[in-house]
Design a protein around this motif. Structure first.
Motif, mmCIF file in Angstrom:
data_model
loop_
_atom_site.group_PDB
_atom_site.id
_atom_site.type_symbol
_atom_site.label_atom_id
_atom_site.label_comp_id
_atom_site.label_asym_id
_atom_site.label_seq_id
_atom_site.Cartn_x
_atom_site.Cartn_y
_atom_site.Cartn_z
ATOM 1 N N GLY A 88 -12.154 11.423 0.084
ATOM 2 C CA GLY A 88 -12.968 11.652 -1.102
ATOM 3 C C GLY A 88 -12.872 10.529 -2.110
ATOM 4 O O GLY A 88 -13.874 10.147 -2.737
ATOM 5 N N LEU A 89 -11.682 9.986 -2.280
ATOM 6 C CA LEU A 89 -11.518 8.866 -3.208
ATOM 7 C C LEU A 89 -12.310 7.648 -2.748
ATOM 8 O O LEU A 89 -12.959 6.973 -3.554
ATOM 9 C CB LEU A 89 -10.036 8.510 -3.324
ATOM 10 N N ARG A 90 -12.258 7.375 -1.465
ATOM 11 C CA ARG A 90 -13.004 6.222 -0.952
ATOM 12 C C ARG A 90 -14.509 6.460 -1.049
ATOM 13 O O ARG A 90 -15.267 5.528 -1.367
ATOM 14 C CB ARG A 90 -12.594 5.939 0.485
ATOM 15 N N ARG A 95 -10.726 1.997 -4.177
ATOM 16 C CA ARG A 95 -9.968 1.265 -3.163
ATOM 17 C C ARG A 95 -8.621 1.960 -3.025
ATOM 18 O O ARG A 95 -7.861 2.053 -3.995
ATOM 19 C CB ARG A 95 -9.774 -0.182 -3.583
ATOM 20 N N VAL A 96 -8.301 2.437 -1.834
ATOM 21 C CA VAL A 96 -7.139 3.300 -1.629
ATOM 22 C C VAL A 96 -6.145 2.622 -0.702
ATOM 23 O O VAL A 96 -6.513 2.147 0.385
ATOM 24 C CB VAL A 96 -7.575 4.658 -1.028
ATOM 25 N N ASP A 121 -7.739 1.902 2.766
ATOM 26 C CA ASP A 121 -8.275 0.550 2.911
ATOM 27 C C ASP A 121 -7.222 -0.463 3.340
ATOM 28 O O ASP A 121 -7.563 -1.510 3.900
ATOM 29 C CB ASP A 121 -8.894 0.096 1.588
ATOM 30 N N GLY A 122 -5.950 -0.174 3.069
ATOM 31 C CA GLY A 122 -4.898 -1.114 3.431
ATOM 32 C C GLY A 122 -3.539 -0.586 3.029
ATOM 33 O O GLY A 122 -3.420 0.498 2.445
ATOM 34 N N CYS A 146 -6.107 -4.055 0.079
ATOM 35 C CA CYS A 146 -7.253 -3.171 -0.163
ATOM 36 C C CYS A 146 -8.465 -3.928 -0.692
ATOM 37 O O CYS A 146 -9.477 -3.313 -1.042
ATOM 38 C CB CYS A 146 -6.868 -2.087 -1.166
ATOM 39 N N GLY A 147 -8.346 -5.257 -0.801
ATOM 40 C CA GLY A 147 -9.435 -6.050 -1.341
ATOM 41 C C GLY A 147 -9.528 -5.972 -2.849
ATOM 42 O O GLY A 147 -10.613 -6.124 -3.419
#
Length: 208
Positions: A88-90, A95-96, A121-122, A146-147
């Protein structure tokens, strides 16, 4: 507030304590350890020199540490609600990432076996990078994976008051402590917010 959200791994995203109890029960059964061994293992968990103490106390000659590192990733669990939170956050544009101390094989095994590798993400694992929380460098590495970066702030969510909350604050992040019913240590500055479960953190990160 920036879109970066970092999470601790053990006893935040995955139930490391329950996995350790299962591992300790297996060790007692497999090695026919004496009465009281299970309780001793639980009390001594995370103490300095734990595995050497286990071998010495129970006369074990095999490599308990290697067995633990192999088995723990197989025993940890991640609640469906936790995976839903990350998804849900993404979906909301955050960025998670995961920032965790520990040996790379052990921690990466947990991340991959629970499906967390597909839900974030990472990540940054201390055993891979040679730096541990609460050092800001590990938070920065997680953000980069996570970029993102730490310059714009963000959130750190975790259960450890020193490593996660004090460390996250020093890295410029707002903090959410996963208390699990515990009192906050009096000698540390309090977190920005407190929740009993990680799922409840969504109420602060994504307010209505």
């Amino acid at each position: 507030m920036t879109g970066l959200v970092l999470f601790d791994l053990d006893d935040t995203l995955v139930d490391r304590s329950a996995a350790f109890r299962r591992w300790a029960a297996e060790l007692c059964a497999d090695r026919s350890l004496p009465a009281g061994a299970f309780e001793w293992l639980l009390a001594a968990d995370r103490s300095e020199g734990f595995f050497a103490a286990v071998r010495a106390r129970f006369g074990l000659v095999d490599d308990v540490w290697a067995q633990y590192r192999r088995r723990m990733p197989e025993l940890v669990t991640c609640r469906p609600g936790v995976l839903s939170l990350l998804t849900g956050l993404r979906a909301a544009g955050r960025r998670v990432g995961i920032v965790t101390n520990g040996h790379a094989d052990n921690q990466l095994g947990k991340i991959r076996r629970t499906g967390l590798d597909r839900a974030v993400d990472g990540w940054a694992v201390s055993g891979e990078l040679g730096v541990r929380k609460p050092d800001r460098a590990l938070f920065a590495a997680a953000a980069a994976a996570c970029g993102a970066d730490l310059a714009g702030g963000g959130w750190m969510v975790g259960d450890n008051p020193a490593d996660d909350i004090a460390g996250g604050r020093a890295a410029g992040l707002a903090t959410i402590w996963i208390a699990g019913g515990r009192p906050w240590p009096r000698d540390l500055l309090p977190p920005d917010h407190t929740c009993d479960t990680v799922e409840a953190a969504a109420g602060w990160i994504l307010p209505a």
